[in-house]
Design an enzyme around this catalytic site. Structure first.
Site, mmCIF file in Angstrom:
data_model
loop_
_atom_site.group_PDB
_atom_site.id
_atom_site.type_symbol
_atom_site.label_atom_id
_atom_site.label_comp_id
_atom_site.label_asym_id
_atom_site.label_seq_id
_atom_site.Cartn_x
_atom_site.Cartn_y
_atom_site.Cartn_z
ATOM 1 N N VAL A 11 5.535 13.038 -3.367
ATOM 2 C CA VAL A 11 6.742 12.350 -3.822
ATOM 3 C C VAL A 11 7.374 13.083 -5.012
ATOM 4 O O VAL A 11 8.580 13.329 -5.033
ATOM 5 C CB VAL A 11 6.441 10.874 -4.188
ATOM 6 C CG1 VAL A 11 7.711 10.184 -4.702
ATOM 7 C CG2 VAL A 11 5.881 10.131 -2.986
ATOM 8 N N GLU A 123 11.938 0.746 -6.643
ATOM 9 C CA GLU A 123 12.462 0.674 -5.266
ATOM 10 C C GLU A 123 11.573 1.444 -4.298
ATOM 11 O O GLU A 123 11.381 1.033 -3.144
ATOM 12 C CB GLU A 123 13.888 1.237 -5.242
ATOM 13 C CG GLU A 123 14.588 1.237 -3.893
ATOM 14 C CD GLU A 123 14.850 -0.164 -3.348
ATOM 15 O OE1 GLU A 123 15.674 -0.879 -3.921
ATOM 16 O OE2 GLU A 123 14.200 -0.540 -2.346
ATOM 17 N N VAL A 126 7.920 0.119 -2.121
ATOM 18 C CA VAL A 126 7.826 -0.604 -0.843
ATOM 19 C C VAL A 126 8.848 -0.013 0.131
ATOM 20 O O VAL A 126 10.014 0.154 -0.225
ATOM 21 C CB VAL A 126 8.117 -2.108 -0.999
ATOM 22 C CG1 VAL A 126 7.952 -2.836 0.332
ATOM 23 C CG2 VAL A 126 7.211 -2.727 -2.051
ATOM 24 N N GLY A 128 9.209 2.971 1.347
ATOM 25 C CA GLY A 128 9.686 4.344 1.132
ATOM 26 C C GLY A 128 11.146 4.330 0.719
ATOM 27 O O GLY A 128 11.522 3.731 -0.285
ATOM 28 N N ILE A 130 13.645 2.903 2.347
ATOM 29 C CA ILE A 130 14.424 1.753 2.821
ATOM 30 C C ILE A 130 14.861 0.921 1.625
ATOM 31 O O ILE A 130 14.023 0.522 0.818
ATOM 32 C CB ILE A 130 13.594 0.850 3.756
ATOM 33 C CG1 ILE A 130 13.013 1.646 4.918
ATOM 34 C CG2 ILE A 130 14.432 -0.310 4.264
ATOM 35 C CD1 ILE A 130 12.028 0.836 5.754
ATOM 36 N N GLY A 181 -1.042 14.554 10.235
ATOM 37 C CA GLY A 181 -0.720 14.314 8.834
ATOM 38 C C GLY A 181 -0.173 12.924 8.568
ATOM 39 O O GLY A 181 0.301 12.633 7.470
ATOM 40 N N GLU A 184 -4.497 9.751 6.262
ATOM 41 C CA GLU A 184 -5.268 10.552 5.330
ATOM 42 C C GLU A 184 -6.690 10.746 5.837
ATOM 43 O O GLU A 184 -7.156 10.020 6.719
ATOM 44 C CB GLU A 184 -5.283 9.862 3.961
ATOM 45 C CG GLU A 184 -3.900 9.845 3.331
ATOM 46 C CD GLU A 184 -3.878 9.122 1.995
ATOM 47 O OE1 GLU A 184 -4.778 9.374 1.181
ATOM 48 O OE2 GLU A 184 -2.966 8.312 1.782
ATOM 49 N N ASP A 195 -2.966 -1.245 1.759
ATOM 50 C CA ASP A 195 -1.642 -0.722 1.411
ATOM 51 C C ASP A 195 -0.564 -1.761 1.747
ATOM 52 O O ASP A 195 0.320 -2.049 0.934
ATOM 53 C CB ASP A 195 -1.403 0.591 2.180
ATOM 54 C CG ASP A 195 -0.039 1.182 1.902
ATOM 55 O OD1 ASP A 195 0.141 1.762 0.825
ATOM 56 O OD2 ASP A 195 0.857 1.041 2.764
ATOM 57 N N LYS A 199 2.061 -4.013 -0.871
ATOM 58 C CA LYS A 199 3.515 -4.063 -0.681
ATOM 59 C C LYS A 199 4.015 -5.487 -0.472
ATOM 60 O O LYS A 199 5.036 -5.875 -1.032
ATOM 61 C CB LYS A 199 3.912 -3.152 0.484
ATOM 62 C CG LYS A 199 3.694 -1.665 0.153
ATOM 63 C CD LYS A 199 3.812 -0.808 1.398
ATOM 64 C CE LYS A 199 3.646 0.663 1.089
ATOM 65 N NZ LYS A 199 3.494 1.456 2.332
#
Lengths: 377, 377
Positions: A11, A123, A126, A128, A130, A181, A184, A195, A199
């Protein structure tokens, strides 16, 4: 306006690249030039085009009065938690993609940001890229939000989609996702639902106004899903999706949980496939709205981070949008929500009538209490 | 903070009702109490619960220094255009749901708002309550937006969905939609595509940065769609949708048009049914995102209006988000965009290869140039 980036992984490097690529339009929208002055990472940047921005250590960034805004893309709780607190106390705005940190310490960090008259924006934490945090907090501000259902994890959605399309079993689909990919090497946080849990906790805290802690949320992953379940779903016009769900109950308690669901093909979430995420929100004025897009990846996530940076810069001295209060009690599991259930017991599979608890029905209808059960949405 | 509402039809009365219903949470989010002081309508409010707020005339609102914000839900160009200009010049913020006014005079009104240091906000003008204007201008601010495709009109989408589900022809579906209140007695603006055209012009102006005028946009409605077309679509895994499309061409020209399309079932827009709207946006960082929800109706639209009011109040003296420049040339029709085409010529129907122009192919393959043609998405 000078910026520092903490953590130069997928990121963080996407953010730097996006600043580079769209610098003119970003400057126009922010109303001023934005420059990355420092990048901090454990790894050396000596072999990258960013070597001249490498910071010696965190203190160099913290003590530099030129740096008004810090982007935290380290991920995980430590050292991100400590760094974020110290940046906010030094009156630097912080923008993050760190869902674990926001889900765990969001209330404290938002309060700290408020006390220091700076913004803490997330932002990117959650969905990515969107748009979801800002639409909930601003565009739906006139609504009381009653329910959120989200496909919030691209890895598990890719695995479930690929099991449906190719007929492979869970282990094979996971191996393929790792090879591409999309998963993980250690996929536990994704496939066990943690995960998704972080979120949905962020979305629920923002929507219901009180912090909801991930460790208080009933969370079930997708490891138990078999190709037999997938086959049944296909033949009966369902898709299996890992859903994070938050629902305001009639007594105003928050019901929050994560579990795989049989989703009817007529539900818009059934058509959210591959690594895409989809989030439906029900508000009392707006009815149902849905947001859809790539929930992960360097550039989509960087897009959300940079949008927050632009917003923070434009509202440098203005009110903060985001806040929620301390927890007022643990969220409850969905024991009182009635839905049909999918049951699998050996070779037997069925959909039950609408029930809060499937076990009494199962024992009356030839299914054992050891059957695998999933709610139908 | 005192507010005036101009126009007390479906949207205006929804706004008043929503202020009433959620007043506590709206006040908390806005940071202060918001009260409707005046309502102006041609019809008498004497028999409504709002009679004590009835304004004598527009001048009473304009001259009252208590009124800092005006909600314009009159619709149409006149008198909305004149009233909006005079409110902005009097340094009152204006929030509107008026797509025709924004599409026709948006650039002038945004410039006037800017010059008077107030906001002109119009989230409700496109997609009803679906958050779309603010996500484009803020959440996707780090992106160069390359393309927008939208199902932007609930009436036509309802008609096309109902033709697909029940097999009725266009006239019958329209009559049913009128009976249910989904189509107006005079449905021309909807079924001829003009409503969709105004909305795609607003989205394109915002995304590309220059005003795009509706009367310069090639616009085709849905009157020519037959049950034969619908049947073909169903049998071949398509759905027919009226699409407003804006695409940035390689030479940076804006291509904007409105037309019915054969949409593949694998496209997320194919599953947007009934009165729902759906809008996909492609940005260079984010890839594809989609927004979905009720594109019309009193409460969804009121939800967007009130969200704008809250935003305006919170940023009373801060920067404006929204702006675009004067037109730099007319948008071009999609003559250079290659797609497959659906052709119907009497009883013959087919999908062509990918072509910019279907006519040469048609004449070589036994279809006449009078065939009905639709692009495939």
């Amino acid at each position: 306006m000078k910026i520092a980036v903490l953590g130069f992984g997928v990121v963080g490097s996407g953010v730097a690249e996006l600043f580079d690529k769209n610098c003119a339009s970003i400057a126009r929208k922010a109303g001023q030039d934005l420059k990355i002055k420092y990048i901090l990472d454990i790894r050396s940047l000596a072999d990258t085009p960013w070597r001249d921005k490498a910071a010696c250590d965190f203190e160099q960034i913290l003590l530099d009065p030129d740096v008004c805004l810090v982007i935290e893309t380290i991920g995980g709780l430590n050292p991100a938690y400590d760094y974020t607190k110290r940046c906010l106390m030094a009156k630097k705005h912080v923008v993050t993609s760190n869902k674990e940190l926001v889900a765990t310490h969001g209330e404290e960090l938002l309060t700290l940001a408020h006390a220091n008259n700076v913004n803490y924006l997330f932002e990117a934490s959650v969905g990515g890229g969107i748009p979801i945090i800002r639409p909930i907090s601003q565009c739906l501000a006139a609504n009381n939000i009653d329910e959120i259902c989200g496909i919030l994890n691209g890895t598990t959605n890719y695995i479930l989609t690929s099991m449906g399309e190719t007929g492979v079993d869970f282990d094979e689909a996971l191996t393929q996702a790792q090879a591409k990919g999309y998963a993980e090497a250690n996929p536990a946080a994704d496939i066990q639902g943690h995960d998704t849990c972080r979120k949905i906790c962020i979305l629920a805290s923002l929507s219901f106004g009180h912090h909801i802690y991930p460790d208080k949320v009933q969370t079930q992953g997708i490891e138990q899903i078999t190709s037999q379940d997938i086959q049944y779903a296909k033949e009966n016009n369902f898709a299996i999706k890992l859903i994070g769900r938050a629902k305001r109950l009639d007594n105003q308690t928050a019901c929050v949980y994560v579990a795989p669901h049989m989703v009817k093909n007529s539900n818009v979430l059934a058509n959210v496939s591959d690594v895409f995420n989809g989030i439906t929100i029900n508000g009392d004025a707006i009815g149902e709205v849905m947001f859809y897009g790539r929930g992960a990846g360097a550039m989509p996530t960087a897009s959300a981070v940079v949008a927050d940076v632009i917003d923070a810069v434009k509202h440098f001295h203005a009110h903060k949008y985001l806040s929620w209060e301390k927890s007022t009690g643990d969220p409850v599991p969905p024991n009182d929500i009635a839905t049909p259930w999918y049951l699998r017991d050996g070779n037997k599979q069925t959909i039950t009538p609408t029930l809060t608890d499937w076990k009494p029905w199962a024992s009356e209808n030839g299914f054992s209490e050891a059957a695998f059960a999933m709610r139908v949405l």
